[in-house]
Write a protein that holds these residues in place. Structure first.
Motif, PDB file in Angstrom:
ATOM      1  N   THR A 159       0.831  -1.208   0.000  1.00  0.00           N
ATOM      2  CA  THR A 159       0.000   0.000   0.000  1.00  0.00           C
ATOM      3  C   THR A 159       0.861   1.253   0.000  1.00  0.00           C
ATOM      4  O   THR A 159       0.627   2.195  -0.778  1.00  0.00           O
ATOM      5  CB  THR A 159      -0.922   0.002   1.225  1.00  0.00           C
ATOM      6  OG1 THR A 159      -1.758  -1.157   1.193  1.00  0.00           O
ATOM      7  CG2 THR A 159      -1.786   1.248   1.252  1.00  0.00           C
ATOM      8  N   GLY A 160       1.863   1.288   0.881  1.00  0.00           N
ATOM      9  CA  GLY A 160       2.729   2.460   0.947  1.00  0.00           C
ATOM     10  C   GLY A 160       3.435   2.717  -0.365  1.00  0.00           C
ATOM     11  O   GLY A 160       3.477   3.848  -0.863  1.00  0.00           O
ATOM     12  N   ARG A 161       3.999   1.664  -0.941  1.00  0.00           N
ATOM     13  CA  ARG A 161       4.753   1.828  -2.183  1.00  0.00           C
ATOM     14  C   ARG A 161       3.840   2.110  -3.368  1.00  0.00           C
ATOM     15  O   ARG A 161       4.123   2.980  -4.203  1.00  0.00           O
ATOM     16  CB  ARG A 161       5.579   0.569  -2.440  1.00  0.00           C
ATOM     17  CG  ARG A 161       6.729   0.389  -1.449  1.00  0.00           C
ATOM     18  CD  ARG A 161       7.395  -0.958  -1.660  1.00  0.00           C
ATOM     19  NE  ARG A 161       8.564  -1.139  -0.819  1.00  0.00           N
ATOM     20  CZ  ARG A 161       8.553  -1.707   0.377  1.00  0.00           C
ATOM     21  NH1 ARG A 161       7.395  -2.126   0.876  1.00  0.00           N
ATOM     22  NH2 ARG A 161       9.657  -1.864   1.078  1.00  0.00           N
ATOM     23  N   LEU A 162       2.737   1.374  -3.470  1.00  0.00           N
ATOM     24  CA  LEU A 162       1.840   1.530  -4.610  1.00  0.00           C
ATOM     25  C   LEU A 162       1.138   2.883  -4.585  1.00  0.00           C
ATOM     26  O   LEU A 162       1.184   3.646  -5.562  1.00  0.00           O
ATOM     27  CB  LEU A 162       0.808   0.395  -4.617  1.00  0.00           C
ATOM     28  CG  LEU A 162      -0.227   0.390  -5.737  1.00  0.00           C
ATOM     29  CD1 LEU A 162       0.464   0.336  -7.093  1.00  0.00           C
ATOM     30  CD2 LEU A 162      -1.182  -0.796  -5.583  1.00  0.00           C
ATOM     31  N   VAL A 163       0.478   3.195  -3.455  1.00  0.00           N
ATOM     32  CA  VAL A 163      -0.216   4.479  -3.346  1.00  0.00           C
ATOM     33  C   VAL A 163       0.775   5.630  -3.439  1.00  0.00           C
ATOM     34  O   VAL A 163       0.530   6.642  -4.125  1.00  0.00           O
ATOM     35  CB  VAL A 163      -1.017   4.550  -2.028  1.00  0.00           C
ATOM     36  CG1 VAL A 163      -1.606   5.938  -1.822  1.00  0.00           C
ATOM     37  CG2 VAL A 163      -2.122   3.499  -2.025  1.00  0.00           C
ATOM     38  N   GLY A 164       1.916   5.480  -2.764  1.00  0.00           N
ATOM     39  CA  GLY A 164       2.918   6.534  -2.800  1.00  0.00           C
ATOM     40  C   GLY A 164       3.398   6.831  -4.207  1.00  0.00           C
ATOM     41  O   GLY A 164       3.486   7.989  -4.627  1.00  0.00           O
ATOM     42  N   ALA A 165       3.703   5.768  -4.973  1.00  0.00           N
ATOM     43  CA  ALA A 165       4.208   5.964  -6.333  1.00  0.00           C
ATOM     44  C   ALA A 165       3.149   6.562  -7.250  1.00  0.00           C
ATOM     45  O   ALA A 165       3.437   7.457  -8.053  1.00  0.00           O
ATOM     46  CB  ALA A 165       4.705   4.635  -6.889  1.00  0.00           C
ATOM     47  N   LEU A 166       1.921   6.072  -7.143  1.00  0.00           N
ATOM     48  CA  LEU A 166       0.850   6.557  -8.022  1.00  0.00           C
ATOM     49  C   LEU A 166       0.512   8.019  -7.737  1.00  0.00           C
ATOM     50  O   LEU A 166       0.374   8.831  -8.659  1.00  0.00           O
ATOM     51  CB  LEU A 166      -0.393   5.685  -7.874  1.00  0.00           C
ATOM     52  CG  LEU A 166      -0.255   4.225  -8.342  1.00  0.00           C
ATOM     53  CD1 LEU A 166      -1.553   3.458  -8.100  1.00  0.00           C
ATOM     54  CD2 LEU A 166       0.128   4.165  -9.812  1.00  0.00           C
ATOM     55  N   VAL A 167       0.373   8.376  -6.459  1.00  0.00           N
ATOM     56  CA  VAL A 167       0.044   9.766  -6.117  1.00  0.00           C
ATOM     57  C   VAL A 167       1.218  10.680  -6.429  1.00  0.00           C
ATOM     58  O   VAL A 167       1.033  11.816  -6.905  1.00  0.00           O
ATOM     59  CB  VAL A 167      -0.374   9.879  -4.636  1.00  0.00           C
ATOM     60  CG1 VAL A 167      -0.645  11.337  -4.261  1.00  0.00           C
ATOM     61  CG2 VAL A 167      -1.606   9.032  -4.367  1.00  0.00           C
ATOM     62  N   ASP A 168       2.431  10.200  -6.185  1.00  0.00           N
ATOM     63  CA  ASP A 168       3.619  10.998  -6.499  1.00  0.00           C
ATOM     64  C   ASP A 168       3.653  11.357  -7.979  1.00  0.00           C
ATOM     65  O   ASP A 168       3.969  12.499  -8.350  1.00  0.00           O
ATOM     66  CB  ASP A 168       4.871  10.211  -6.111  1.00  0.00           C
ATOM     67  CG  ASP A 168       6.154  10.900  -6.554  1.00  0.00           C
ATOM     68  OD1 ASP A 168       6.245  12.131  -6.411  1.00  0.00           O
ATOM     69  OD2 ASP A 168       7.063  10.208  -7.056  1.00  0.00           O
ATOM     70  N   ASP A 169       3.330  10.414  -8.835  1.00  0.00           N
ATOM     71  CA  ASP A 169       3.381  10.655 -10.279  1.00  0.00           C
ATOM     72  C   ASP A 169       2.349  11.696 -10.718  1.00  0.00           C
ATOM     73  O   ASP A 169       2.547  12.400 -11.709  1.00  0.00           O
ATOM     74  CB  ASP A 169       3.140   9.340 -11.031  1.00  0.00           C
ATOM     75  CG  ASP A 169       3.664   9.393 -12.461  1.00  0.00           C
ATOM     76  OD1 ASP A 169       4.707  10.037 -12.691  1.00  0.00           O
ATOM     77  OD2 ASP A 169       3.018   8.799 -13.351  1.00  0.00           O
ATOM     78  N   VAL A 170       1.261  11.826  -9.957  1.00  0.00           N
ATOM     79  CA  VAL A 170       0.185  12.745 -10.320  1.00  0.00           C
ATOM     80  C   VAL A 170       0.306  14.089  -9.598  1.00  0.00           C
ATOM     81  O   VAL A 170       0.139  15.156 -10.211  1.00  0.00           O
ATOM     82  CB  VAL A 170      -1.195  12.117 -10.013  1.00  0.00           C
ATOM     83  CG1 VAL A 170      -2.314  13.117 -10.267  1.00  0.00           C
ATOM     84  CG2 VAL A 170      -1.399  10.858 -10.838  1.00  0.00           C
ATOM     85  N   ALA A 176       1.690  12.406  -1.876  1.00  0.00           N
ATOM     86  CA  ALA A 176       1.810  10.953  -1.761  1.00  0.00           C
ATOM     87  C   ALA A 176       1.949  10.531  -0.302  1.00  0.00           C
ATOM     88  O   ALA A 176       1.251   9.618   0.178  1.00  0.00           O
ATOM     89  CB  ALA A 176       3.011  10.468  -2.569  1.00  0.00           C
ATOM     90  N   LEU A 177       2.840  11.205   0.417  1.00  0.00           N
ATOM     91  CA  LEU A 177       3.047  10.856   1.822  1.00  0.00           C
ATOM     92  C   LEU A 177       1.865  11.284   2.691  1.00  0.00           C
ATOM     93  O   LEU A 177       1.552  10.632   3.688  1.00  0.00           O
ATOM     94  CB  LEU A 177       4.336  11.490   2.338  1.00  0.00           C
ATOM     95  CG  LEU A 177       5.632  11.012   1.656  1.00  0.00           C
ATOM     96  CD1 LEU A 177       6.852  11.644   2.316  1.00  0.00           C
ATOM     97  CD2 LEU A 177       5.737   9.495   1.678  1.00  0.00           C
ATOM     98  N   GLY A 178       1.184  12.357   2.324  1.00  0.00           N
ATOM     99  CA  GLY A 178      -0.019  12.752   3.054  1.00  0.00           C
ATOM    100  C   GLY A 178      -1.134  11.732   2.906  1.00  0.00           C
ATOM    101  O   GLY A 178      -1.859  11.440   3.867  1.00  0.00           O
ATOM    102  N   THR A 179      -1.263  11.181   1.711  1.00  0.00           N
ATOM    103  CA  THR A 179      -2.294  10.161   1.476  1.00  0.00           C
ATOM    104  C   THR A 179      -2.017   8.902   2.278  1.00  0.00           C
ATOM    105  O   THR A 179      -2.921   8.330   2.903  1.00  0.00           O
ATOM    106  CB  THR A 179      -2.364   9.820  -0.024  1.00  0.00           C
ATOM    107  OG1 THR A 179      -2.638  11.009  -0.775  1.00  0.00           O
ATOM    108  CG2 THR A 179      -3.449   8.789  -0.294  1.00  0.00           C
ATOM    109  N   THR A 180      -0.780   8.462   2.299  1.00  0.00           N
ATOM    110  CA  THR A 180      -0.454   7.264   3.072  1.00  0.00           C
ATOM    111  C   THR A 180      -0.581   7.524   4.570  1.00  0.00           C
ATOM    112  O   THR A 180      -0.892   6.604   5.339  1.00  0.00           O
ATOM    113  CB  THR A 180       0.964   6.762   2.735  1.00  0.00           C
ATOM    114  OG1 THR A 180       1.917   7.821   2.927  1.00  0.00           O
ATOM    115  CG2 THR A 180       1.034   6.289   1.279  1.00  0.00           C
TER     116      THR A 180
END
Length: 407
Positions: A159-170, A176-180
């Motif tokens: 979750t951390g890596r997937l959500v972080g990478a996807l939100v970071d790209d957008v 990204a870190l706020g979402t996680t």
């Protein structure tokens, strides 16, 4: 919601208390690894934002895991005074708050300081979770519960890596870190609502000499020393792979987008599945045999990762991730069972070695990557896991073929 104590001395698989405990610890593991490793997904973005090399950026992971390792033993002692569930609850909520502050860091130095504090906070879960399970669950049900807990850590890592990478790209690494951070807060709430109060825990005043003696006895047991070494080596390998694979996939040769790299991190699900599955295999075939099998599986994955095609890398990452989490689940449950029989502080010492592997081994892996690229990483991580395989074979000969509580 107020937790309810259950009077039965040791909860068994299938009971309502067992289900609540495993759900709560699953959420705790998910929260811990989401908070700890979300930063790993945005290391290339940190390099760009702050002008850092891959090794320097990886300090955002290493300082947190190093602080976690150092915080394990003091928080273990604290949990003997205030209780297991209290320490875990405070740990989860404070780490969620610190995750928000990390996302707001004005510079990399402040980010590192906050990551140190976050690592100490997260040590509360890692110090106590295995001890709590060993105290509250029947020995025959411990393997399954430990497997589900490690599955939660696997899902958290994904979750951390997937959500972080996807939100970071957008939207960038801060969002990204706020979402996680929000995810970790929701997990903390779920833990508090679900956890069963300790029925077998007896508070006691701090006994530094007794704790030191217990740790000392753990460090003189050859079986536990082998398991501590296995945890250190496995984590050194695993964190190296995930720290620097993103740089490889974003760079020449693959040139993937951040979104695609984030989707590749979805293979972390293999760790969730293997962790949940391995508990039953341990109960059936024994820990010595399964540690050998899982270490060999991890080594096969490392060799596949060294190949040049994207398909081979993805398959290799799946095999490496599944093998690592299965091996960690076997080793950690073995430490818990053996420590309970020997009456030593083995679980917290295992956690210390495990996260020192992330901090020290991951940093060394960064130096190898900077000097020799992915070829160097392949040799480095393969050597680490091959050593684990040797240790597993030696442990099987030393402690016997059956995974009993006294093994």
């Amino acid at each position: 919601m107020t937790v309810i104590a259950h009077p039965d001395a040791a909860h068994r698989r299938g009971s309502p208390a067992f289900r609540r405990i495993t759900v709560a610890l699953f959420c705790a593991g998910l929260s811990t690894f989401t908070a700890l490793y979300a930063v790993q997904a945005v290391l290339p973005a940190l390099s760009t934002s702050f002008g850092l090399s891959p090794t320097e950026a990886s300090l955002a992971v290493s300082v947190a895991t190093g602080a976690l390792a150092i915080g394990v033993l003091p928080l273990t002692a604290l949990s003997d005074i205030v209780g297991r569930t209290t320490v875990m609850t405070v740990s989860l909520f404070s780490s969620a708050a610190l995750s928000v502050l990390v996302a707001l860091s004005p510079n990399f130095t402040v980010l590192l300081v906050l990551r140190v504090a976050e690592g100490v906070a997260l040590a509360g879960i890692q110090a106590v979770a295995m001890s709590y399970l060993a105290e509250e669950l029947h020995r025959e049900s411990l393997g399954s519960a430990m497997g589900l807990y490690v599955a939660g850590t696997g899902l958290g890592g994904m979750t951390g890596r997937l959500v972080g990478a996807l939100v970071d790209d957008v939207a960038g690494w801060r969002w990204a870190l706020g979402t996680t951070a929000l995810i970790t807060l929701l997990c903390a709430i779920a833990f508090r609502v679900t956890i069963v109060a300790s029925a077998r825990f007896q508070p006691r005043p701090p006994r530094v000499r007794e704790l030191a003696g217990s740790i000392g006895r753990a460090l003189t047991d050859l079986g536990l020393l082998g398991l501590f070494a296995a945890g250190f080596l496995l984590m050194s390998c695993f964190v190296t792979v995930y720290n620097f694979l993103g740089y490889r996939l974003l760079g020449p040769g693959f040139a993937l987008s951040g979104t695609v790299v984030g989707l590749v991190f979805g293979v972390y699900l293999a760790g969730v599945i293997s962790s949940a599955f391995i508990g039953r295999m341990v109960d059936r075939f024994g820990r010595p045999s399964m540690l050998i099998v899982t270490a060999a599986t991890t080594l096969a994955g490392i060799l596949l990762l060294g190949m040049g095609s994207l398909a081979a890398v993805i398959v290799g990452l799946i095999v490496t991730t599944g093998g690592f989490f299965a091996a960690h689940s076997v080793a950690s449950s073995w430490v818990s069972a053996r420590s309970a029989v020997l009456h030593v502080q083995g679980s917290s010492v295992y956690v210390l070695f495990y996260y020192l592997g992330s901090s020290v081994g991951g940093t060394v892996g960064g130096l190898v990557f900077s000097a020799h690229g992915w070829t160097g990483v392949t040799y480095y991580t393969a050597a680490l896991v091959a050593t684990v395989l040797v240790v597993a074979v030696l442990l099987r000969g030393l402690l016997g073929r059956r995974a009993t509580a006294t093994a």
